[in-house]
Enzyme design. Structure first.
Site, short mmCIF file in Angstrom:
data_model
loop_
_atom_site.label_atom_id
_atom_site.label_comp_id
_atom_site.label_asym_id
_atom_site.label_seq_id
_atom_site.Cartn_x
_atom_site.Cartn_y
_atom_site.Cartn_z
N SER A 129 0.86 -1.19 0.00
CA SER A 129 0.00 0.00 0.00
C SER A 129 0.89 1.23 0.00
O SER A 129 2.04 1.17 0.47
CB SER A 129 -0.86 0.01 1.28
OG SER A 129 -1.45 1.28 1.48
N TYR A 156 -1.32 -1.31 10.49
CA TYR A 156 -1.46 -1.46 9.03
C TYR A 156 -0.19 -1.01 8.31
O TYR A 156 0.32 -1.70 7.42
CB TYR A 156 -2.67 -0.67 8.55
CG TYR A 156 -3.03 -0.88 7.09
CD1 TYR A 156 -3.87 -1.93 6.71
CD2 TYR A 156 -2.55 -0.04 6.10
CE1 TYR A 156 -4.21 -2.12 5.38
CE2 TYR A 156 -2.89 -0.23 4.76
CZ TYR A 156 -3.72 -1.26 4.40
OH TYR A 156 -4.07 -1.46 3.08
P1 NAD Z 1 -11.60 -5.96 0.71
O1 NAD Z 1 -11.95 -5.99 2.16
O2 NAD Z 1 -12.57 -5.38 -0.26
O3 NAD Z 1 -11.21 -7.43 0.24
C1 NAD Z 1 -10.30 -8.18 0.97
C2 NAD Z 1 -10.66 -9.64 0.86
O4 NAD Z 1 -9.66 -10.36 1.60
C3 NAD Z 1 -12.01 -9.95 1.50
O5 NAD Z 1 -12.78 -10.79 0.66
C4 NAD Z 1 -11.64 -10.66 2.80
O6 NAD Z 1 -12.59 -11.64 3.19
C5 NAD Z 1 -10.31 -11.29 2.44
N1 NAD Z 1 -9.47 -11.56 3.61
C6 NAD Z 1 -9.20 -10.75 4.67
N2 NAD Z 1 -8.43 -11.38 5.56
C7 NAD Z 1 -8.21 -12.62 5.07
C8 NAD Z 1 -7.51 -13.75 5.54
N3 NAD Z 1 -6.89 -13.74 6.74
N4 NAD Z 1 -7.49 -14.88 4.79
C9 NAD Z 1 -8.12 -14.90 3.59
N5 NAD Z 1 -8.82 -13.87 3.10
C10 NAD Z 1 -8.87 -12.74 3.83
O7 NAD Z 1 -10.21 -5.18 0.65
P2 NAD Z 1 -9.43 -4.52 -0.59
O8 NAD Z 1 -9.59 -3.05 -0.45
O9 NAD Z 1 -9.78 -5.17 -1.85
O10 NAD Z 1 -7.93 -4.86 -0.17
C11 NAD Z 1 -7.21 -5.93 -0.77
C12 NAD Z 1 -5.74 -5.72 -0.47
O11 NAD Z 1 -5.31 -4.47 -1.02
C13 NAD Z 1 -5.44 -5.65 1.03
O12 NAD Z 1 -4.18 -6.24 1.26
C14 NAD Z 1 -5.38 -4.15 1.29
O13 NAD Z 1 -4.59 -3.86 2.41
C15 NAD Z 1 -4.74 -3.68 -0.01
N6 NAD Z 1 -4.97 -2.27 -0.31
C16 NAD Z 1 -6.21 -1.78 -0.52
C17 NAD Z 1 -6.38 -0.43 -0.84
C18 NAD Z 1 -7.72 0.19 -1.12
O14 NAD Z 1 -7.83 1.42 -1.21
N7 NAD Z 1 -8.78 -0.58 -1.32
C19 NAD Z 1 -5.27 0.42 -0.90
C20 NAD Z 1 -4.01 -0.12 -0.65
C21 NAD Z 1 -3.86 -1.47 -0.37
#
Ligand code: NAD
Length: 250
Positions: free
Chosen positions: A136, A149
């Site tokens: 991130s 985080y």
């Molecule tokens: P989200 O919550 O929409 O999706 C995450 C998915 O991961 C969910 O389906 C959840 O059930 C699953 N998950 C969580 N913990 C888990 C575990 N221990 N085992 C298996 N599955 C698990 O989140 P997102 O926004 O799509 O984020 C996805 C990744 O991208 C994450 O690593 C997040 O930190 C990173 N990220 C997101 C953003 C953003 O703005 N959305 C920005 C930077 C980084």
């Protein structure tokens, strides 16, 4: 046909990656903690392997990989996208942060990536495959009250170059640092909604908009391709230029 494993692949960015790879003709397996979301993905696309796996749990990951190996048969694994993790960065004031909550955050991102990559390396070696770790922009800059985080995402960034050095030349490893990616339309059906953003929210991005899971999925597909054969150990910020903007408050 190439094969990929996407963790956290049932919702959000992971779901976008799964759909993009499927549209490009990949066989795709996903691990996700959310049983309901994984079942929906499986019903929408019966050719997927959608498993309920908590990537922070050793036994669950090993069991998931045993089912993955059966599904792959004699075919190798070409790509692992380690994307799962608790997406909400806010854990409150550091003085109030419980050790259990700190560990839960670190486990979901960092231990999850470790367990997934450890189990996947023998399968990736067969294909000369690659790994993408989802960090991130918060690995590089912060809002208040996001220590767990930020620490998790910084760890993934560091882990990506360590893995690239350890696993080359057989396996390439790269890291994506997304900025603000809107995932409301990519949740399981009962949580899905149409996002709305103010002009000010869009305007703080030099690209003029908030990111989408497709913005990340396109880069994942490129990093997994032969065109990226000389790219390993690298970090890619995908944030519409938000972190490049200098802010002066008058
Ligand atoms: P989200 O919550 O929409 O999706 C995450 C998915 O991961 C969910 O389906 C959840 O059930 C699953 N998950 C969580 N913990 C888990 C575990 N221990 N085992 C298996 N599955 C698990 O989140 P997102 O926004 O799509 O984020 C996805 C990744 O991208 C994450 O690593 C997040 O930190 C990173 N990220 C997101 C953003 C953003 O703005 N959305 C920005 C930077 C980084």
């Amino acid at each position: 046909m190439k094969a990929a494993l996407v963790t956290g692949g049932a919702q959000g960015i992971g779901r976008g990656i799964v759909q993009h790879l499927r549209n490009e003709g990949w066989r795709v397996a996903l691990f996700d903690l959310d049983n309901e979301a994984a079942a929906e993905m499986q019903a929408e696309d019966p050719d997927l392997l959608a498993l309920t796996v908590d990537v922070s749990k050793e036994e669950a990951v090993d069991d998931g990989f045993s089912r993955l190996r059966t599904w792959l048969g004699d075919n190798p694994l070409d790509l692992i996208v380690s994307n799962a993790g608790i997406a909400d960065p806010q854990t409150g004031a550091i003085e109030e942060l419980a050790l259990a909550d700190w560990r839960r955050m670190l486990d979901s991102h960092v231990t999850g990536a470790f367990l997934t990559v450890r189990a996947g390396v023998p399968l990736l070696r067969q294909a000369g495959g690659s790994v993408v770790l989802m960090s991130s922009t918060r690995a590089l800059q912060s809002e208040p009250d996001t220590e767990a985080y930020a620490a998790a995402k910084g760890a993934l960034l560091a882990m990506s170059h360590a893995l690239a050095v350890s696993l080359g030349p057989d396996i390439r490893v790269n890291c994506i640092l997304p900025g603000w990616i809107e995932t409301a339309a990519h949740q399981k059906s009962r949580n899905r909604r149409t996002p709305h953003h103010s002009e000010a929210e869009k305007a703080q991005h030099p690209a003029g908009r908030i990111g989408t899971p497709q913005d990340i999925a396109g880069l994942v597909a490129f990093l997994a391709s032969d065109q990226a054969g000389f790219i390993t150990g690298q970090r890619f910020v995908v944030d519409g230029g938000m972190s490049a903007r200098m802010i002066y408050r008058a």
